[in-house]
Design an enzyme around this catalytic site. Structure first.
Site, PDB file in Angstrom:
ATOM      1  N   LYS A 107      11.713  -6.627  17.461  1.00 26.03           N
ATOM      2  CA  LYS A 107      10.570  -5.726  17.669  1.00 26.03           C
ATOM      3  C   LYS A 107      10.926  -4.384  17.051  1.00 26.03           C
ATOM      4  O   LYS A 107      11.698  -3.619  17.613  1.00 26.03           O
ATOM      5  CB  LYS A 107      10.246  -5.549  19.150  1.00 26.03           C
ATOM      6  CG  LYS A 107       9.049  -4.626  19.404  1.00 26.03           C
ATOM      7  CD  LYS A 107       8.794  -4.456  20.896  1.00 26.03           C
ATOM      8  CE  LYS A 107       7.573  -3.570  21.142  1.00 26.03           C
ATOM      9  NZ  LYS A 107       7.799  -2.168  20.769  1.00 26.03           N
TER      10      LYS A 107
ATOM     11  N   ASP B 101      25.200  -1.510  10.136  1.00 27.16           N
ATOM     12  CA  ASP B 101      25.007  -1.228   8.714  1.00 27.16           C
ATOM     13  C   ASP B 101      25.878  -0.085   8.217  1.00 27.16           C
ATOM     14  O   ASP B 101      26.105   0.044   7.012  1.00 27.16           O
ATOM     15  CB  ASP B 101      23.532  -0.917   8.436  1.00 27.16           C
ATOM     16  CG  ASP B 101      22.649  -2.154   8.563  1.00 27.16           C
ATOM     17  OD1 ASP B 101      23.208  -3.263   8.695  1.00 27.16           O
ATOM     18  OD2 ASP B 101      21.414  -2.020   8.544  1.00 27.16           O
TER      19      ASP B 101
ATOM     20  N   SER C 260      13.713  -3.651  20.234  1.00 31.03           N
ATOM     21  CA  SER C 260      13.170  -2.320  19.962  1.00 31.03           C
ATOM     22  C   SER C 260      14.266  -1.263  19.789  1.00 31.03           C
ATOM     23  O   SER C 260      15.081  -1.354  18.875  1.00 31.03           O
ATOM     24  CB  SER C 260      12.192  -1.950  21.081  1.00 31.03           C
ATOM     25  OG  SER C 260      11.423  -0.827  20.748  1.00 31.03           O
TER      26      SER C 260
END
Length: 462
Positions: free
Chosen positions: A368, A354, A343
């Site tokens: 999740k 990224d 999460s």
């Protein structure tokens, strides 16, 4: 024509039934008029059938406001799910689910019972383990309730433990990530929602809950876990040479402030000496407050997208960007994660990966990445269900996929592709806990984050 039919039915009823019928008709008229532009004939027909089902079994002696509000509640839930649930569901489908639930009750049923039955039937059809209905009613001993400290989800009618919280009774008792809880206090949990199951786990402080657990590679067994009220220490830190180690166990309301405080204390502890890099450990971090994870990602980024949300409604779909200011002064960052990293913790890992700000070591994360939204209901209560999915800066979905590490440390059977794969048994130990993954992390950072130098150093240790 539907209303004329209702009126004809009313004339055939007793005076009390006429009152209820008129109330029901007006409720439907207001709901349908507010949504008429977006409703097709199937939806209107299904709502009229729901009207008749409710009228046929509701207690005719219930007060007017009571009956009217219960019916309004059902329609509010239908409207909100049809409009905002992450997967498309039509008004007619939801109304039919409600009608089916109501028909299972005898004549003279209390309005609240009918509303609850209809709402719970709709939620059970969503296939959303996080969907729940809260009536805003608390038990008298709510202030004395304890819990065991697990983050979990519901899979095939069983509770799957994402991770026990650091220092929680569950962790101390031996609950592990991936455990399936199939029984609570010697009762099966089949048919329960996640919220209902978690309510059974909670109880008075000082008592114990008996969990029946099925663990991969072993038979099912019973485990007693004490219920307590405990506080999770969100952040702790250490320094290994010129490498700062920051452990984030959970994203609570003060995590970002605690991070800033910890970084200041680390600088004081090192006497102002320059650090070569940072290790951020989010292993077995089940998540917490997404806003705090976004703030932490922002703290280590100068610019770029942190995370985005995408759903059926444009409203609520957002993009979160970083602002100038890197608390780590652009020093190298290594993230440690495992299959219980979930999460909000995955949002932090994905944002730094990224944006080419961090290298990730460990196993594929849990996966999740969905957003639940709370919708207030009138006159009271709220309903919660999944409305959006998280998207990484690379435009990839987190939910069901997880975040892949650059350096894979074994222990996860799911496919994970990295630029290097390491057996954890070959890693040196570090810290009081003789942590092998941390040992590999320190070795990697000390070798200038060079994969070749790191793997050669591991071979020499053998």
């Amino acid at each position: 024509m539907a209303y004329k039919r209702d009126a004809d039915v009313c004339r055939m009823k007793t005076k009390s039934k006429v009152c209820v019928c008129i109330i029901t008709m007006f409720v439907f008229a207001s709901i349908l008029s507010s949504n008429a532009a977006g409703q097709n004939s199937d939806g209107q027909r299904a709502l009229n059938i729901l009207n008749e089902a409710y009228l046929s079994v509701v207690n005719k002696n219930a007060g007017r406001n009571y009956s009217e509000n219960s019916l309004k509640l059902i329609h509010q839930v239908i409207e909100k799910i049809a409009r905002s649930y992450i997967e498309p569901l039509s008004i007619s489908e939801l109304a039919n689910y409600s009608s089916s639930a109501i028909r299972g009750y005898p004549s003279g049923t209390d309005p609240k019972s009918l509303a609850n039955a209809a709402i719970h039937e709709m939620l059970s059809r969503l296939d959303d383990p996080y969907a729940k209905f809260d009536e805003h009613s608390k038990p008298r001993n709510a202030g004395r309730l304890g819990n065991i400290g697990i983050e979990a989800t519901m899979i095939d009618g069983q509770i799957k433990v994402i991770a026990p919280l650091d220092g929680s009774p569950a962790q101390k008792a031996g609950v592990q990530p991936g455990d399936l809880i199939i029984g609570i206090d010697r009762e099966k949990i089949n048919g329960l929602t996640l919220e209902e199951a978690m309510k059974r786990i909670r109880g008075p402080c000082g008592t114990e809950v008996l969990l029946q657990i099925r663990r991969k590679g072993s038979r099912k067994f019973d485990l007693s876990v004490p219920r307590t009220r405990f506080q999770v220490k969100e952040i702790r830190y250490d320094v290994f040479g010129d490498i700062a180690y920051i452990r984030i166990t959970f994203f609570g309301p003060n995590t970002e402030k605690l991070l800033r405080k910890s970084l200041g204390e680390i600088r004081q502890k090192t006497g102002g000496a320059g650090l070569s890099g940072y290790i951020i450990d989010i292993r077995s971090n089940p998540g917490g407050l997404v806003g705090q994870a976004i703030l932490l990602a922002d703290a280590f980024l100068e610019n770029g997208m942190i995370v985005g949300t995408s759903g059926r409604q444009v409203k609520g779909s957002r993009r979160y960007n970083a602002h100038r200011g890197d608390l780590a002064d652009n020093k190298p960052i290594l993230i440690l994660q495992n299959e219980a990293t979930a999460s909000a913790a995955e949002i932090l890992a994905a944002a730094l990966r990224d944006n080419h700000r961090a290298v990730i070591m460990g196993t594929r994360s849990y996966g999740k990445g969905i957003v639940q939204t709370r919708f207030p209901l009138t006159p009271k209560g709220q309903i919660t269900f999944t409305t959006h999915k998280f998207l990484t800066a690379a435009g990839k979905q987190i939910d069901g996929r997880g975040i892949l590490p650059h350096i894979v440390v074994n222990g996860d059977t799911r496919p994970a592709y990295g630029i290097a794969t390491v057996s954890i048994n070959h890693c040196p130990t570090a810290g009081k806990a003789r942590d092998r993954m941390l040992g590999c992390g320190i070795l990697f950072m000390s070798k200038g984050r060079s994969i070749d130098a790191f793997t050669q150093a591991l071979q020499q240790l053998e």
